[in-house]
Design a protein around this motif. Sequence first.
Motif, mmCIF file in Angstrom:
data_model
loop_
_atom_site.group_PDB
_atom_site.id
_atom_site.type_symbol
_atom_site.label_atom_id
_atom_site.label_comp_id
_atom_site.label_asym_id
_atom_site.label_seq_id
_atom_site.Cartn_x
_atom_site.Cartn_y
_atom_site.Cartn_z
ATOM 1 N N LEU B 37 -15.292 6.320 -2.252
ATOM 2 C CA LEU B 37 -14.226 6.371 -1.255
ATOM 3 C C LEU B 37 -13.618 4.981 -1.025
ATOM 4 O O LEU B 37 -12.479 4.854 -0.592
ATOM 5 C CB LEU B 37 -14.761 6.945 0.070
ATOM 6 C CG LEU B 37 -15.103 8.444 0.038
ATOM 7 C CD1 LEU B 37 -15.918 8.847 1.259
ATOM 8 C CD2 LEU B 37 -13.824 9.286 -0.037
ATOM 9 N N ASN B 38 -14.392 3.953 -1.326
ATOM 10 C CA ASN B 38 -13.885 2.578 -1.213
ATOM 11 C C ASN B 38 -13.364 2.029 -2.534
ATOM 12 O O ASN B 38 -13.087 0.844 -2.644
ATOM 13 C CB ASN B 38 -14.993 1.658 -0.698
ATOM 14 C CG ASN B 38 -15.260 1.893 0.762
ATOM 15 O OD1 ASN B 38 -14.319 2.031 1.544
ATOM 16 N ND2 ASN B 38 -16.533 1.968 1.125
ATOM 17 N N SER B 39 -13.285 2.866 -3.562
ATOM 18 C CA SER B 39 -12.845 2.385 -4.881
ATOM 19 C C SER B 39 -11.424 2.868 -5.155
ATOM 20 O O SER B 39 -10.814 3.538 -4.320
ATOM 21 C CB SER B 39 -13.781 2.925 -5.965
ATOM 22 O OG SER B 39 -13.483 4.283 -6.237
ATOM 23 N N GLU B 40 -10.909 2.523 -6.318
ATOM 24 C CA GLU B 40 -9.555 2.968 -6.647
ATOM 25 C C GLU B 40 -9.549 4.306 -7.380
ATOM 26 O O GLU B 40 -8.494 4.802 -7.788
ATOM 27 C CB GLU B 40 -8.852 1.895 -7.481
ATOM 28 C CG GLU B 40 -8.523 0.691 -6.609
ATOM 29 C CD GLU B 40 -7.915 -0.463 -7.394
ATOM 30 O OE1 GLU B 40 -7.560 -0.261 -8.567
ATOM 31 O OE2 GLU B 40 -7.819 -1.557 -6.821
ATOM 32 N N PHE B 41 -10.719 4.881 -7.571
ATOM 33 C CA PHE B 41 -10.773 6.185 -8.233
ATOM 34 C C PHE B 41 -10.151 7.254 -7.339
ATOM 35 O O PHE B 41 -10.272 7.206 -6.112
ATOM 36 C CB PHE B 41 -12.218 6.560 -8.563
ATOM 37 C CG PHE B 41 -12.712 5.957 -9.839
ATOM 38 C CD1 PHE B 41 -12.841 6.743 -10.989
ATOM 39 C CD2 PHE B 41 -13.024 4.607 -9.919
ATOM 40 C CE1 PHE B 41 -13.287 6.182 -12.170
ATOM 41 C CE2 PHE B 41 -13.469 4.047 -11.098
ATOM 42 C CZ PHE B 41 -13.599 4.835 -12.234
ATOM 43 N N GLU B 42 -9.485 8.204 -7.981
ATOM 44 C CA GLU B 42 -8.833 9.268 -7.239
ATOM 45 C C GLU B 42 -9.767 10.476 -7.172
ATOM 46 O O GLU B 42 -10.238 10.955 -8.203
ATOM 47 C CB GLU B 42 -7.550 9.655 -7.974
ATOM 48 C CG GLU B 42 -6.436 10.117 -7.060
ATOM 49 C CD GLU B 42 -5.170 10.342 -7.880
ATOM 50 O OE1 GLU B 42 -4.569 11.407 -7.716
ATOM 51 O OE2 GLU B 42 -4.823 9.469 -8.716
ATOM 52 N N ILE B 43 -10.040 10.933 -5.955
ATOM 53 C CA ILE B 43 -10.968 12.055 -5.784
ATOM 54 C C ILE B 43 -10.192 13.357 -5.702
ATOM 55 O O ILE B 43 -9.247 13.487 -4.923
ATOM 56 C CB ILE B 43 -11.834 11.859 -4.522
ATOM 57 C CG1 ILE B 43 -12.661 10.573 -4.667
ATOM 58 C CG2 ILE B 43 -12.752 13.053 -4.311
ATOM 59 C CD1 ILE B 43 -13.577 10.285 -3.517
ATOM 60 N N GLU B 44 -10.586 14.323 -6.527
ATOM 61 C CA GLU B 44 -9.899 15.609 -6.577
ATOM 62 C C GLU B 44 -10.450 16.545 -5.484
ATOM 63 O O GLU B 44 -9.691 17.142 -4.744
ATOM 64 C CB GLU B 44 -10.138 16.219 -7.966
ATOM 65 C CG GLU B 44 -9.480 17.546 -8.197
ATOM 66 C CD GLU B 44 -8.194 17.428 -8.998
ATOM 67 O OE1 GLU B 44 -7.678 16.299 -9.149
ATOM 68 O OE2 GLU B 44 -7.713 18.469 -9.476
#
Lengths: 240, 240
Positions: B37-44
Amino acid sequence: MISKNQIKFIKSLSLKKNRVKAQLFVAEGEKIVNELLNSEFEIENIYATKQFSGLNSCPKSAVTLVSNEELSRISNLTSPNNVLAIVKISQQQSEKNHGITLVLDDVNDPGNLGTIIRMCDWFGVTQLICSKSTVDCYNPKVVQSAMGSLFRFDIKYLELTTYLADIDTPIYGAYMNGVDVKGQEIPNKVHLIMGNEANGISESISKYITNKVSVKNIGQKAESLNVAIATSILLHEFCS
Amino acid sequence: MISKNQIKFIKSLSLKKNRVKAQLFVAEGEKIVNELLNSEFEIENIYATKQFSGLNSCPKSAVTLVSNEELSRISNLTSPNNVLAIVKISQQQSEKNHGITLVLDDVNDPGNLGTIIRMCDWFGVTQLICSKSTVDCYNPKVVQSAMGSLFRFDIKYLELTTYLADIDTPIYGAYMNGVDVKGQEIPNKVHLIMGNEANGISESISKYITNKVSVKNIGQKAESLNVAIATSILLHEFCS
Protein backbone atom coordinates in the motif's frame (compact mmCIF):
# COMPACT_ATOMS: atom_id res chain seq x y z
CA MET A 1 10.10 -56.56 4.00
CA ILE A 2 9.44 -54.01 6.75
CA SER A 3 6.90 -54.69 9.46
CA LYS A 4 4.16 -52.29 10.50
CA ASN A 5 5.90 -51.85 13.84
CA GLN A 6 9.16 -50.90 12.16
CA ILE A 7 7.38 -48.32 10.00
CA LYS A 8 5.68 -46.90 13.07
CA PHE A 9 8.97 -46.75 14.97
CA ILE A 10 10.86 -45.06 12.14
CA LYS A 11 8.14 -42.47 11.63
CA SER A 12 8.09 -41.84 15.39
CA LEU A 13 11.67 -40.55 15.14
CA SER A 14 10.44 -37.37 13.50
CA LEU A 15 9.56 -36.20 17.02
CA LYS A 16 12.32 -35.03 19.35
CA LYS A 17 10.99 -36.83 22.44
CA ASN A 18 11.14 -40.15 20.59
CA ARG A 19 14.66 -39.45 19.28
CA VAL A 20 15.84 -38.61 22.78
CA LYS A 21 14.25 -41.76 24.20
CA ALA A 22 15.69 -44.06 21.53
CA GLN A 23 18.93 -42.07 21.10
CA LEU A 24 18.45 -42.48 17.36
CA PHE A 25 17.79 -40.21 14.40
CA VAL A 26 16.97 -40.59 10.69
CA ALA A 27 19.15 -39.54 7.75
CA GLU A 28 18.07 -39.99 4.15
CA GLY A 29 19.27 -39.98 0.58
CA GLU A 30 22.29 -41.12 -1.41
CA LYS A 31 24.59 -38.23 -0.63
CA ILE A 32 23.92 -37.91 3.06
CA VAL A 33 24.07 -41.63 3.83
CA ASN A 34 27.28 -41.99 1.83
CA GLU A 35 28.79 -39.23 3.96
CA LEU A 36 27.50 -41.00 7.08
CA LEU A 37 29.24 -44.21 6.05
CA ASN A 38 32.49 -42.23 5.99
CA SER A 39 31.87 -40.62 9.38
CA GLU A 40 32.31 -41.82 12.94
CA PHE A 41 28.58 -42.03 13.51
CA GLU A 42 27.29 -45.50 14.28
CA ILE A 43 24.54 -46.71 11.97
CA GLU A 44 21.86 -48.91 13.51
CA ASN A 45 19.89 -49.80 10.37
CA ILE A 46 20.00 -49.04 6.69
CA TYR A 47 16.90 -49.41 4.55
CA ALA A 48 18.10 -49.34 0.95
CA THR A 49 16.82 -50.14 -2.50
CA LYS A 50 19.05 -52.18 -4.82
CA GLN A 51 19.88 -48.92 -6.60
CA PHE A 52 21.67 -47.39 -3.58
CA SER A 53 25.21 -46.62 -4.74
CA GLY A 54 26.77 -47.15 -1.32
CA LEU A 55 25.40 -50.66 -0.86
CA ASN A 56 28.82 -52.30 -0.93
CA SER A 57 30.18 -50.01 1.77
CA CYS A 58 27.38 -50.83 4.22
CA PRO A 59 27.91 -53.25 7.09
CA LYS A 60 25.90 -56.26 5.77
CA SER A 61 24.16 -56.96 9.08
CA ALA A 62 22.69 -53.47 9.16
CA VAL A 63 21.08 -53.52 5.70
CA THR A 64 17.46 -54.29 4.90
CA LEU A 65 16.71 -54.27 1.19
CA VAL A 66 13.43 -52.51 0.46
CA SER A 67 11.29 -51.66 -2.55
CA ASN A 68 10.75 -48.06 -3.60
CA GLU A 69 7.22 -48.35 -2.29
CA GLU A 70 8.42 -49.52 1.14
CA LEU A 71 10.97 -46.74 1.23
CA SER A 72 8.34 -44.12 0.55
CA ARG A 73 6.33 -45.44 3.50
CA ILE A 74 9.14 -44.73 5.99
CA SER A 75 10.57 -41.62 4.32
CA ASN A 76 10.12 -38.00 5.41
CA LEU A 77 10.93 -36.79 1.90
CA THR A 78 8.48 -36.11 -0.89
CA SER A 79 10.92 -37.81 -3.28
CA PRO A 80 12.72 -40.57 -1.34
CA ASN A 81 16.18 -41.22 -2.68
CA ASN A 82 17.21 -44.91 -2.46
CA VAL A 83 18.21 -45.08 1.18
CA LEU A 84 17.21 -44.21 4.75
CA ALA A 85 19.50 -44.80 7.73
CA ILE A 86 18.73 -45.01 11.44
CA VAL A 87 21.71 -43.55 13.23
CA LYS A 88 22.87 -43.43 16.85
CA ILE A 89 22.98 -39.96 18.37
CA SER A 90 26.63 -39.41 19.15
CA GLN A 91 27.95 -38.42 22.55
CA GLN A 92 30.08 -35.51 21.57
CA GLN A 93 33.46 -34.58 22.91
CA SER A 94 33.85 -31.73 25.32
CA GLU A 95 36.82 -29.70 24.16
CA LYS A 96 36.16 -26.00 24.07
CA ASN A 97 37.63 -22.59 23.39
CA HIS A 98 39.75 -23.22 20.35
CA GLY A 99 39.17 -20.86 17.43
CA ILE A 100 35.67 -19.63 16.77
CA THR A 101 32.73 -21.04 18.68
CA LEU A 102 29.33 -20.21 17.28
CA VAL A 103 26.50 -19.91 19.81
CA LEU A 104 22.83 -20.00 18.83
CA ASP A 105 20.33 -18.48 21.23
CA ASP A 106 16.93 -20.04 20.40
CA VAL A 107 17.18 -20.36 16.62
CA ASN A 108 13.84 -22.02 15.84
CA ASP A 109 13.71 -22.80 12.17
CA PRO A 110 15.16 -26.19 11.14
CA GLY A 111 16.11 -24.87 7.70
CA ASN A 112 18.09 -22.05 9.31
CA LEU A 113 19.94 -24.43 11.65
CA GLY A 114 20.73 -26.83 8.78
CA THR A 115 22.04 -23.99 6.63
CA ILE A 116 24.13 -22.66 9.52
CA ILE A 117 25.69 -26.10 10.12
CA ARG A 118 26.50 -26.41 6.42
CA MET A 119 28.18 -23.01 6.33
CA CYS A 120 30.14 -23.66 9.55
CA ASP A 121 31.59 -26.65 7.74
CA TRP A 122 32.50 -24.38 4.83
CA PHE A 123 34.24 -21.89 7.12
CA GLY A 124 36.00 -24.55 9.20
CA VAL A 125 34.05 -23.71 12.36
CA THR A 126 33.67 -26.99 14.23
CA GLN A 127 32.07 -25.94 17.50
CA LEU A 128 28.45 -25.02 17.83
CA ILE A 129 26.75 -24.39 21.16
CA CYS A 130 22.95 -24.17 21.13
CA SER A 131 20.59 -22.96 23.81
CA LYS A 132 18.26 -25.66 25.10
CA SER A 133 15.35 -24.13 23.16
CA THR A 134 17.17 -24.09 19.82
CA VAL A 135 15.64 -26.53 17.33
CA ASP A 136 17.01 -30.08 17.70
CA CYS A 137 19.89 -30.80 15.32
CA TYR A 138 18.53 -34.29 14.65
CA ASN A 139 15.19 -32.92 13.44
CA PRO A 140 14.73 -34.51 9.96
CA LYS A 141 14.65 -31.11 8.23
CA VAL A 142 17.92 -30.09 9.90
CA VAL A 143 19.58 -33.37 8.92
CA GLN A 144 18.52 -32.89 5.29
CA SER A 145 19.39 -29.23 4.96
CA ALA A 146 22.75 -29.57 6.72
CA MET A 147 23.71 -32.14 4.08
CA GLY A 148 26.67 -34.24 5.23
CA SER A 149 28.07 -31.39 7.34
CA LEU A 150 26.19 -32.51 10.46
CA PHE A 151 28.44 -35.56 10.69
CA ARG A 152 31.65 -33.53 10.98
CA PHE A 153 30.47 -31.39 13.75
CA ASP A 154 30.47 -30.93 17.51
CA ILE A 155 27.07 -29.61 18.61
CA LYS A 156 26.10 -29.19 22.24
CA TYR A 157 22.82 -28.07 23.80
CA LEU A 158 23.60 -26.15 26.99
CA GLU A 159 22.14 -23.69 29.45
CA LEU A 160 23.73 -20.61 27.89
CA THR A 161 23.84 -18.43 31.01
CA THR A 162 25.84 -21.11 32.85
CA TYR A 163 28.09 -21.77 29.86
CA LEU A 164 28.83 -18.12 29.08
CA ALA A 165 29.58 -17.20 32.70
CA ASP A 166 32.65 -19.40 32.46
CA ILE A 167 34.08 -18.16 29.14
CA ASP A 168 37.37 -16.31 28.90
CA THR A 169 37.31 -15.29 25.23
CA PRO A 170 35.66 -12.12 23.93
CA ILE A 171 31.96 -12.76 23.30
CA TYR A 172 30.57 -11.09 20.17
CA GLY A 173 26.83 -10.79 19.68
CA ALA A 174 24.90 -9.93 16.51
CA TYR A 175 22.65 -6.91 17.04
CA MET A 176 20.75 -4.64 14.67
CA ASN A 177 22.47 -1.66 16.31
CA GLY A 178 25.94 -3.19 16.68
CA VAL A 179 29.17 -1.83 15.20
CA ASP A 180 29.61 -2.58 11.47
CA VAL A 181 31.62 -5.81 11.33
CA LYS A 182 33.36 -4.83 8.10
CA GLY A 183 37.04 -4.25 8.54
CA GLN A 184 37.05 -5.00 12.29
CA GLU A 185 40.04 -6.85 13.76
CA ILE A 186 38.61 -10.04 15.22
CA PRO A 187 40.66 -12.03 17.78
CA ASN A 188 41.47 -15.66 16.94
CA LYS A 189 39.71 -17.15 19.94
CA VAL A 190 36.21 -15.85 20.11
CA HIS A 191 32.55 -16.70 20.70
CA LEU A 192 29.91 -15.36 18.32
CA ILE A 193 26.27 -15.38 19.47
CA MET A 194 23.33 -15.24 17.05
CA GLY A 195 19.83 -14.68 18.41
CA ASN A 196 16.32 -15.90 17.69
CA GLU A 197 14.76 -15.15 14.26
CA ALA A 198 12.11 -12.78 15.66
CA ASN A 199 13.51 -11.54 18.95
CA GLY A 200 17.28 -11.51 18.60
CA ILE A 201 19.57 -12.27 21.54
CA SER A 202 17.69 -12.72 24.82
CA GLU A 203 17.99 -10.27 27.71
CA SER A 204 19.48 -12.89 30.06
CA ILE A 205 22.36 -13.47 27.63
CA SER A 206 23.09 -9.91 26.62
CA LYS A 207 25.08 -9.08 29.76
CA TYR A 208 27.78 -11.55 28.70
CA ILE A 209 28.34 -9.85 25.33
CA THR A 210 31.60 -7.93 25.15
CA ASN A 211 31.22 -6.68 21.55
CA LYS A 212 28.02 -5.90 19.66
CA VAL A 213 28.41 -6.30 15.90
CA SER A 214 26.10 -5.94 12.93
CA VAL A 215 25.98 -6.21 9.15
CA LYS A 216 25.50 -2.68 7.91
CA ASN A 217 22.03 -1.98 6.52
CA ILE A 218 23.13 -0.01 3.47
CA GLY A 219 19.73 0.11 1.77
CA GLN A 220 18.02 1.33 4.98
CA LYS A 221 14.68 -0.08 3.88
CA ALA A 222 14.69 -3.80 4.66
CA GLU A 223 13.90 -4.42 8.31
CA SER A 224 16.04 -7.47 8.91
CA LEU A 225 18.37 -10.06 7.46
CA ASN A 226 17.60 -13.76 7.78
CA VAL A 227 19.64 -15.24 10.67
CA ALA A 228 21.42 -17.74 8.40
CA ILE A 229 22.42 -14.94 6.02
CA ALA A 230 23.66 -12.74 8.88
CA THR A 231 25.62 -15.67 10.34
CA SER A 232 27.27 -16.36 6.99
CA ILE A 233 28.42 -12.78 6.60
CA LEU A 234 29.75 -12.61 10.16
CA LEU A 235 31.58 -15.94 9.85
CA HIS A 236 33.08 -14.74 6.58
CA GLU A 237 34.45 -11.73 8.46
CA PHE A 238 35.51 -13.73 11.53
CA CYS A 239 37.25 -16.58 9.69
CA SER A 240 40.33 -16.22 7.57
CA MET B 1 -18.78 -12.98 -0.33
CA ILE B 2 -16.43 -14.44 -2.92
CA SER B 3 -17.78 -16.37 -5.87
CA LYS B 4 -16.49 -19.77 -6.96
CA ASN B 5 -15.15 -18.16 -10.12
CA GLN B 6 -13.19 -15.61 -8.13
CA ILE B 7 -11.69 -18.36 -5.96
CA LYS B 8 -10.74 -20.32 -9.07
CA PHE B 9 -9.19 -17.26 -10.68
CA ILE B 10 -7.17 -16.29 -7.61
CA LYS B 11 -5.87 -19.83 -7.15
CA SER B 12 -4.96 -19.94 -10.85
CA LEU B 13 -2.44 -17.14 -10.24
CA SER B 14 -0.11 -19.58 -8.52
CA LEU B 15 0.95 -20.65 -12.03
CA LYS B 16 3.25 -18.44 -14.05
CA LYS B 17 1.36 -18.81 -17.34
CA ASN B 18 -1.80 -17.49 -15.67
CA ARG B 19 0.06 -14.60 -14.05
CA VAL B 20 1.57 -13.64 -17.37
CA LYS B 21 -1.80 -13.82 -19.13
CA ALA B 22 -3.61 -11.76 -16.47
CA GLN B 23 -0.58 -9.54 -15.68
CA LEU B 24 -1.47 -10.03 -12.01
CA PHE B 25 0.10 -11.66 -8.98
CA VAL B 26 -0.89 -12.46 -5.39
CA ALA B 27 0.65 -11.01 -2.21
CA GLU B 28 -0.50 -12.01 1.25
CA GLY B 29 -0.35 -11.09 4.90
CA GLU B 30 -0.45 -7.95 7.05
CA LYS B 31 3.17 -6.90 6.66
CA ILE B 32 3.53 -7.48 2.93
CA VAL B 33 0.22 -5.88 1.95
CA ASN B 34 0.91 -2.86 4.17
CA GLU B 35 4.24 -2.42 2.36
CA LEU B 36 2.39 -2.78 -0.96
CA LEU B 37 0.00 0.00 0.00
CA ASN B 38 3.03 2.26 0.46
CA SER B 39 4.61 1.22 -2.86
CA GLU B 40 3.99 2.27 -6.44
CA PHE B 41 2.42 -1.06 -7.33
CA GLU B 42 -1.18 -0.87 -8.43
CA ILE B 43 -3.55 -3.06 -6.43
CA GLU B 44 -6.45 -4.61 -8.34
CA ASN B 45 -8.30 -6.25 -5.41
CA ILE B 46 -7.89 -6.62 -1.69
CA TYR B 47 -9.60 -9.46 0.16
CA ALA B 48 -9.39 -8.56 3.84
CA THR B 49 -10.92 -9.59 7.13
CA LYS B 50 -12.17 -6.87 9.46
CA GLN B 51 -9.02 -7.43 11.51
CA PHE B 52 -6.66 -6.22 8.76
CA SER B 53 -4.70 -3.32 10.24
CA GLY B 54 -4.30 -1.50 6.93
CA LEU B 55 -8.02 -1.40 6.13
CA ASN B 56 -8.25 2.39 6.39
CA SER B 57 -5.37 2.89 3.96
CA CYS B 58 -6.97 0.75 1.24
CA PRO B 59 -8.74 2.30 -1.72
CA LYS B 60 -12.37 1.55 -0.77
CA SER B 61 -13.39 0.40 -4.24
CA ALA B 62 -10.73 -2.33 -4.21
CA VAL B 63 -11.69 -3.95 -0.90
CA THR B 64 -13.84 -7.04 -0.45
CA LEU B 65 -14.44 -7.92 3.20
CA VAL B 66 -14.13 -11.67 3.75
CA SER B 67 -14.42 -14.11 6.63
CA ASN B 68 -11.39 -16.06 7.84
CA GLU B 69 -12.88 -19.13 6.23
CA GLU B 70 -13.21 -17.41 2.86
CA LEU B 71 -9.67 -16.10 3.15
CA SER B 72 -8.31 -19.58 3.77
CA ARG B 73 -10.02 -20.76 0.59
CA ILE B 74 -8.09 -18.32 -1.60
CA SER B 75 -4.82 -18.29 0.36
CA ASN B 76 -1.56 -20.04 -0.52
CA LEU B 77 -0.44 -19.93 3.11
CA THR B 78 -1.01 -22.59 5.73
CA SER B 79 -1.86 -19.81 8.20
CA PRO B 80 -3.54 -17.00 6.24
CA ASN B 81 -2.95 -13.60 7.81
CA ASN B 82 -5.95 -11.25 7.45
CA VAL B 83 -5.39 -10.08 3.89
CA LEU B 84 -4.68 -11.14 0.32
CA ALA B 85 -4.07 -8.67 -2.49
CA ILE B 86 -4.22 -9.11 -6.25
CA VAL B 87 -1.58 -6.82 -7.71
CA LYS B 88 -0.73 -5.60 -11.21
CA ILE B 89 2.65 -6.77 -12.50
CA SER B 90 4.60 -3.56 -12.94
CA GLN B 91 6.30 -2.54 -16.14
CA GLN B 92 9.73 -1.78 -14.82
CA GLN B 93 11.97 1.07 -15.81
CA SER B 94 14.95 0.44 -17.97
CA GLU B 95 17.82 2.38 -16.47
CA LYS B 96 21.00 0.38 -16.23
CA ASN B 97 24.61 0.42 -15.20
CA HIS B 98 24.57 2.42 -12.02
CA GLY B 99 26.26 0.85 -9.02
CA ILE B 100 26.04 -2.89 -8.59
CA THR B 101 23.80 -4.97 -10.82
CA LEU B 102 23.15 -8.52 -9.67
CA VAL B 103 22.59 -11.08 -12.41
CA LEU B 104 21.02 -14.49 -11.75
CA ASP B 105 21.70 -17.26 -14.25
CA ASP B 106 18.90 -19.85 -13.80
CA VAL B 107 18.38 -19.69 -10.04
CA ASN B 108 15.51 -22.19 -9.64
CA ASP B 109 14.43 -22.20 -6.03
CA PRO B 110 11.75 -19.62 -5.10
CA GLY B 111 13.05 -19.44 -1.51
CA ASN B 112 16.53 -18.60 -2.79
CA LEU B 113 15.23 -15.85 -5.10
CA GLY B 114 13.08 -14.38 -2.32
CA THR B 115 15.99 -14.36 0.10
CA ILE B 116 18.26 -12.78 -2.52
CA ILE B 117 15.72 -10.00 -3.19
CA ARG B 118 15.43 -9.34 0.55
CA MET B 119 19.18 -9.10 0.98
CA CYS B 120 19.61 -6.87 -2.10
CA ASP B 121 17.23 -4.48 -0.37
CA TRP B 122 19.43 -4.68 2.76
CA PHE B 123 22.57 -3.90 0.78
CA GLY B 124 20.96 -1.15 -1.31
CA VAL B 125 21.28 -3.09 -4.58
CA THR B 126 18.28 -2.09 -6.66
CA GLN B 127 18.94 -3.77 -9.99
CA LEU B 128 18.44 -7.45 -10.57
CA ILE B 129 18.68 -9.07 -14.00
CA CYS B 130 17.44 -12.66 -14.26
CA SER B 131 17.90 -15.15 -17.07
CA LYS B 132 14.65 -16.20 -18.72
CA SER B 133 14.78 -19.57 -16.91
CA THR B 134 15.22 -18.09 -13.44
CA VAL B 135 12.17 -18.71 -11.24
CA ASP B 136 9.44 -16.07 -11.71
CA CYS B 137 9.66 -13.27 -9.14
CA TYR B 138 5.86 -13.23 -8.81
CA ASN B 139 5.77 -16.89 -7.79
CA PRO B 140 3.82 -16.89 -4.47
CA LYS B 141 6.79 -18.35 -2.54
CA VAL B 142 9.10 -15.65 -3.87
CA VAL B 143 6.61 -12.91 -2.96
CA GLN B 144 6.32 -14.26 0.59
CA SER B 145 10.01 -14.90 1.23
CA ALA B 146 11.11 -11.56 -0.27
CA MET B 147 8.87 -9.85 2.28
CA GLY B 148 8.16 -6.25 1.25
CA SER B 149 11.50 -5.93 -0.56
CA LEU B 150 10.03 -7.06 -3.89
CA PHE B 151 8.09 -3.81 -4.11
CA ARG B 152 11.20 -1.61 -3.99
CA PHE B 153 12.96 -3.37 -6.73
CA ASP B 154 13.73 -3.33 -10.42
CA ILE B 155 13.76 -6.92 -11.74
CA LYS B 156 14.10 -7.78 -15.40
CA TYR B 157 14.02 -11.14 -17.17
CA LEU B 158 16.36 -10.97 -20.16
CA GLU B 159 18.30 -13.12 -22.60
CA LEU B 160 21.60 -12.92 -20.70
CA THR B 161 23.92 -13.48 -23.67
CA THR B 162 22.37 -10.50 -25.48
CA TYR B 163 22.34 -8.35 -22.36
CA LEU B 164 25.93 -9.09 -21.32
CA ALA B 165 27.37 -8.56 -24.80
CA ASP B 166 26.47 -4.91 -24.43
CA ILE B 167 27.85 -4.24 -20.92
CA ASP B 168 30.77 -1.90 -20.32
CA THR B 169 31.39 -2.57 -16.61
CA PRO B 170 33.58 -5.38 -15.26
CA ILE B 171 31.52 -8.58 -14.98
CA TYR B 172 32.27 -10.67 -11.91
CA GLY B 173 31.09 -14.26 -11.69
CA ALA B 174 30.88 -16.56 -8.65
CA TYR B 175 32.88 -19.76 -9.20
CA MET B 176 34.05 -22.51 -6.88
CA ASN B 177 37.58 -21.96 -8.18
CA GLY B 178 37.53 -18.15 -8.35
CA VAL B 179 39.85 -15.77 -6.52
CA ASP B 180 39.02 -15.29 -2.82
CA VAL B 181 36.77 -12.21 -2.70
CA LYS B 182 38.05 -11.17 0.71
CA GLY B 183 40.02 -7.97 0.63
CA GLN B 184 39.65 -7.47 -3.16
CA GLU B 185 39.20 -3.92 -4.45
CA ILE B 186 35.83 -3.94 -6.22
CA PRO B 187 35.01 -1.15 -8.70
CA ASN B 188 31.89 0.96 -8.03
CA LYS B 189 30.10 0.06 -11.24
CA VAL B 190 30.02 -3.66 -11.65
CA HIS B 191 27.90 -6.68 -12.57
CA LEU B 192 27.93 -9.77 -10.36
CA ILE B 193 26.65 -13.04 -11.82
CA MET B 194 25.45 -15.95 -9.65
CA GLY B 195 24.77 -19.32 -11.25
CA ASN B 196 22.26 -22.13 -10.90
CA GLU B 197 22.06 -24.06 -7.59
CA ALA B 198 23.37 -27.31 -9.05
CA ASN B 199 25.33 -26.33 -12.14
CA GLY B 200 26.74 -22.87 -11.47
CA ILE B 201 27.16 -20.32 -14.25
CA SER B 202 26.33 -21.68 -17.69
CA GLU B 203 28.96 -22.16 -20.40
CA SER B 204 27.29 -19.67 -22.76
CA ILE B 205 27.63 -16.93 -20.13
CA SER B 206 31.10 -17.66 -18.86
CA LYS B 207 32.89 -15.98 -21.76
CA TYR B 208 31.55 -12.61 -20.64
CA ILE B 209 33.02 -12.91 -17.14
CA THR B 210 36.01 -10.65 -16.58
CA ASN B 211 36.71 -11.67 -12.95
CA LYS B 212 36.05 -15.04 -11.30
CA VAL B 213 35.51 -14.73 -7.55
CA SER B 214 34.71 -17.16 -4.77
CA VAL B 215 34.09 -17.38 -1.04
CA LYS B 216 37.07 -19.25 0.34
CA ASN B 217 36.28 -22.80 1.47
CA ILE B 218 38.25 -22.69 4.71
CA GLY B 219 36.94 -25.98 6.11
CA GLN B 220 37.69 -27.82 2.85
CA LYS B 221 35.04 -30.44 3.54
CA ALA B 222 31.68 -28.96 2.59
CA GLU B 223 31.10 -29.24 -1.15
CA SER B 224 29.15 -26.08 -1.73
CA LEU B 225 27.52 -23.03 -0.23
CA ASN B 226 23.85 -22.30 -0.82
CA VAL B 227 23.51 -19.70 -3.61
CA ALA B 228 21.67 -17.23 -1.36
CA ILE B 229 24.44 -17.52 1.26
CA ALA B 230 27.17 -17.06 -1.34
CA THR B 231 25.33 -14.05 -2.81
CA SER B 232 25.03 -12.46 0.63
CA ILE B 233 28.74 -12.77 1.33
CA LEU B 234 29.70 -11.42 -2.09
CA LEU B 235 27.30 -8.47 -1.83
CA HIS B 236 28.68 -7.74 1.63
CA GLU B 237 32.14 -7.50 0.05
CA PHE B 238 30.95 -5.60 -3.03
CA CYS B 239 28.84 -2.99 -1.22
CA SER B 240 30.12 -0.41 1.17
